[in-house]
Write an enzyme that holds these catalytic residues in place. Structure first.
Site, short mmCIF file in Angstrom:
data_model
loop_
_atom_site.label_atom_id
_atom_site.label_comp_id
_atom_site.label_asym_id
_atom_site.label_seq_id
_atom_site.Cartn_x
_atom_site.Cartn_y
_atom_site.Cartn_z
N VAL A 25 0.92 -1.09 0.05
CA VAL A 25 0.17 -0.13 -0.06
C VAL A 25 0.77 1.64 -0.13
O VAL A 25 1.08 2.13 -0.89
CB VAL A 25 -1.01 0.06 1.55
N ASP A 44 10.70 3.91 5.23
CA ASP A 44 10.76 2.46 6.31
C ASP A 44 11.12 2.44 6.96
O ASP A 44 12.38 3.07 7.49
CB ASP A 44 10.59 1.47 5.08
N THR A 135 -6.00 -1.43 6.59
CA THR A 135 -7.67 -1.48 7.42
C THR A 135 -6.97 -1.69 8.97
O THR A 135 -6.05 -2.42 9.09
CB THR A 135 -7.54 -2.54 6.47
N GLU A 164 -2.89 -6.34 -4.98
CA GLU A 164 -2.44 -6.97 -5.25
C GLU A 164 -2.13 -6.67 -7.24
O GLU A 164 -3.27 -8.02 -7.11
CB GLU A 164 -1.74 -7.42 -4.47
N LYS A 213 -14.45 -0.13 4.57
CA LYS A 213 -13.63 -1.38 4.39
C LYS A 213 -13.66 -2.80 4.19
O LYS A 213 -13.45 -3.36 3.65
CB LYS A 213 -11.79 -0.79 4.38
N CYS A 269 -4.66 -9.50 3.02
CA CYS A 269 -6.45 -8.87 3.38
C CYS A 269 -7.42 -9.72 3.65
O CYS A 269 -7.30 -10.09 5.06
CB CYS A 269 -6.30 -7.88 2.05
N LYS A 272 -7.31 -11.66 6.59
CA LYS A 272 -7.50 -10.95 8.37
C LYS A 272 -8.32 -10.29 8.00
O LYS A 272 -9.22 -10.17 9.63
CB LYS A 272 -5.90 -9.84 7.90
N LYS A 330 -2.32 -15.26 -5.80
CA LYS A 330 -3.44 -14.98 -6.91
C LYS A 330 -1.73 -14.69 -8.47
O LYS A 330 -0.75 -14.89 -7.90
CB LYS A 330 -4.42 -14.09 -6.82
N ARG A 337 0.97 -15.19 1.21
CA ARG A 337 0.96 -14.89 2.55
C ARG A 337 -0.68 -15.32 2.18
O ARG A 337 -1.27 -15.25 1.76
CB ARG A 337 0.47 -13.49 2.83
C1 UGA Z 1 -8.84 -7.10 -2.09
C2 UGA Z 1 -9.26 -6.26 -2.41
O1 UGA Z 1 -9.72 -7.21 -3.69
C3 UGA Z 1 -9.22 -5.35 -2.52
O2 UGA Z 1 -10.03 -4.13 -2.90
C4 UGA Z 1 -8.51 -5.07 -1.68
O3 UGA Z 1 -8.37 -3.69 -1.14
C5 UGA Z 1 -7.26 -5.92 -0.72
O4 UGA Z 1 -7.61 -7.39 -0.72
C6 UGA Z 1 -7.21 -4.86 0.52
O5 UGA Z 1 -8.01 -5.44 1.64
O6 UGA Z 1 -6.02 -4.68 0.70
P1 UGA Z 1 -5.97 -8.57 -2.94
O7 UGA Z 1 -5.74 -8.97 -1.52
O8 UGA Z 1 -4.97 -8.08 -3.37
O9 UGA Z 1 -7.67 -7.42 -3.17
O10 UGA Z 1 -6.66 -9.81 -4.05
P2 UGA Z 1 -8.10 -10.05 -4.65
O11 UGA Z 1 -8.05 -9.34 -6.30
O12 UGA Z 1 -9.27 -9.91 -4.01
O13 UGA Z 1 -8.51 -11.92 -4.78
C7 UGA Z 1 -8.26 -12.35 -3.91
C8 UGA Z 1 -8.89 -13.67 -3.50
O14 UGA Z 1 -9.24 -14.37 -4.31
C9 UGA Z 1 -7.33 -14.54 -4.63
O15 UGA Z 1 -6.79 -15.49 -3.36
C10 UGA Z 1 -8.15 -15.14 -5.67
O16 UGA Z 1 -7.53 -15.47 -6.10
C11 UGA Z 1 -9.39 -14.99 -5.03
N1 UGA Z 1 -10.59 -14.77 -6.20
C12 UGA Z 1 -10.25 -13.50 -6.70
C13 UGA Z 1 -10.90 -15.33 -6.76
O17 UGA Z 1 -10.88 -16.75 -6.34
N2 UGA Z 1 -12.60 -14.83 -7.87
C14 UGA Z 1 -11.55 -13.78 -8.65
O18 UGA Z 1 -12.53 -14.04 -9.68
C15 UGA Z 1 -11.05 -12.92 -8.08
#
Ligand code: UGA
Length: 443
Positions: A25, A44, A135, A164, A213, A269, A272, A330, A337
């Site tokens: 972030v 940092d 968050t 991410e 959030k 995220c 948690k 992903k 993590r």
């Molecule tokens: C997530 C949220 O999408 C962000 O909006 C938020 O700001 C962030 O957490 C945070 O709280 O900081 P992120 O953790 O980077 O973002 O990842 P996502 O793209 O949301 O994916 C999260 C998980 O869901 C991964 O394991 C991904 O593979 C899975 N996923 C996502 C699916 O299985 N299918 C999907 O269609 C989308």
């Protein structure tokens, strides 16, 4: 797409922004605010990280960040320092982008945030606005204000919604910006920083911003567990989950985003934040039963996918071997993590199945440091992982997997079958090479 700086309206400078924490972030915010024309100093505690960043070398994998980092350094409006105190002395606005990891009891550990707030309090100029971007649980804005111990400094909550792997894109093309605080002037000063982005701004109180959030992430995981549960039903009844969810998602009230089934959801995220919201709701006397079910469904998904892998691999006979593509939580990130891939492979390996994994950004050394007990071997490339295996399972949706030669894969596997949990491979190609696994046997 990163908009060219020259395409943007003039920045609301002169403003000096300090960003504390150069993680996912913090670094994204720092390079993007610099791109918008603000003067940015990013701090940092990790000296090695600061040295690398100051030399224009990003310390984590994130598309587009290197270009913006180098551009900011070359333009002279982005610099890096060691320690928060060194960054805040001239700042008009200070963004706290610090880790809030899950403690053993499932609640967020706020000690990084409170330690930094306590340390920077005496260093701030009067009228500085301190912004919580991490968050955080409800009430943290007040906690930070207490730690700062400055009546002439205001605290505002401005949660981030970045993904991410798309962090720069999300920062520069936000769906909305949420800013919460009692001091409307301070809220406006923070809103002005985002003005060039032309997105909706939700102005509210700090508590509502903090809840927004958690609620946003809670909704997204609900959608994901829903998609995975639909996929399980499809598998049991002989339907095609990807087609079903395509059909469901075209309803504009539902939408296709975050509706792709997979091995379960994870990352630094979602788990948690879900635990944190469950605790907040419970402590407030309003247990969030729906969210608990969403979390339980995700654990079941890991079990279900692992059981399917073990059953398919065992078709090859004794001592089954599984090839797995993907380890990060992903695609397009190097973050391991709370990775669903790892959650699944831990179960597969515990069932006595040998696993050979390939991941585009994780080598054996890195995996051994991250999780020395996972018990899987790491192959040098995607094909090598398939050698002699009884099943290839795809656990992450890296684009490069879709471009690999499935004929070659079929030739390497001992038992030619592919379980694509992400739907990233071309189904007709899998069919053509007779790589589709048999349907689930109904008991
Ligand atoms: C997530 C949220 O999408 C962000 O909006 C938020 O700001 C962030 O957490 C945070 O709280 O900081 P992120 O953790 O980077 O973002 O990842 P996502 O793209 O949301 O994916 C999260 C998980 O869901 C991964 O394991 C991904 O593979 C899975 N996923 C996502 C699916 O299985 N299918 C999907 O269609 C989308």
């Amino acid at each position: 797409m990163v908009p060219e700086t020259s395409d943007l309206p003039p920045a609301v400078a002169p403003v000096e922004v300090a960003v504390i924490g150069a993680g996912y972030v913090g670094l994204t915010s720092a390079v993007c605010f610099a791109h918008l024309g603000l003067r940015v100093v990013c701090a940092d505690v990790d000296e090695k990280k600061v040295r690398a960043l100051a030399a224009g070398r990003p310390t984590h994998h994130e598309p587009e960040i290197e270009d913006l980092l180098r551009a900011g350094i070359d333009r002279g409006n982005l610099r890096f320092v060691v320690g928060a105190e060194a960054a805040v002395g001239d700042a008009d606005v200070v963004f706290l982008c610090l880790p809030t990891p899950m403690a053993d009891d499932g609640r967020p550990d706020l000690s990084y945030l409170t330690d930094v707030a306590t340390a920077i309090g005496p260093c701030l100029r009067p009228e500085t606005v301190v912004v919580d971007k991490s968050t955080v649980p409800v009430g943290t804005a007040t906690l930070v204000a207490d730690c700062l111990d400055r009546s002439d400094v205001t605290v505002v909550a401005n949660p981030e919604f970045l993904r991410e792997g798309q962090a720069v894109h999300d920062f520069l093309n936000p769906d909305r910006v949420v800013i919460g605080g009692d001091d409307h002037g301070a809220v406006d000063r923070v809103a002005a920083l985002y003005a060039p982005l032309g997105c909706p701004v939700v102005r509210t109180d700090a508590v509502s911003a903090e809840i927004t959030k958690y609620a946003a992430n809670a909704f997204l995981v609900t959608k994901l567990s829903f998609a995975n549960s639909v996929a399980a039903v499809c598998e049991a009844l002989g339907g095609d989950a990807h087609d079903v969810l395509l059909g469901v998602g075209y309803d504009h009230r539902v939408g296709h985003a975050h509706l792709r089934p997979g091995p379960g959801w994870g990352g630094s995220c979602f788990p948690k934040d879900v635990h944190a919201l469950l605790h907040l709701a419970h402590d407030a006397g309003e247990p969030f039963h729906l969210l608990q079910a969403v979390l339980d469904a995700n654990e079941s998904q890991f079990d279900r996918v692992a059981a399917r892998i073990v059953a398919l691999a065992s078709r090859g006979g004794q001592d089954p071997v599984v090839a797995a593509w993907g380890l990060t939580f992903k695609a397009d990130t190097d973050d391991l993590r709370e990775s669903p891939a790892i959650a699944v492979l831990r179960r597969v390996s515990a069932a006595g199945v040998r696993v050979q994994v390939y991941d585009p950004v994780t080598d054996a050394e890195r995996l051994a440091t991250f999780d020395p007990d996972l018990g899987v071997s790491v192959a040098s490339d995607a094909y090598a992982a398939c050698a002699g295996a009884d099943l290839l399972v795809v656990l992450t949706e890296w684009g490069e997997f879709a471009r690999l030669d499935l004929e070659r894969v079929a030739g390497m596997l001992r038992t030619p079958q592919v379980f694509d949990t992400r739907g990233v491979l071309d189904r007709s190609e899998l069919e053509r090479h007779r790589l589709l696994p048999p349907p689930l046997e109904r008991s």
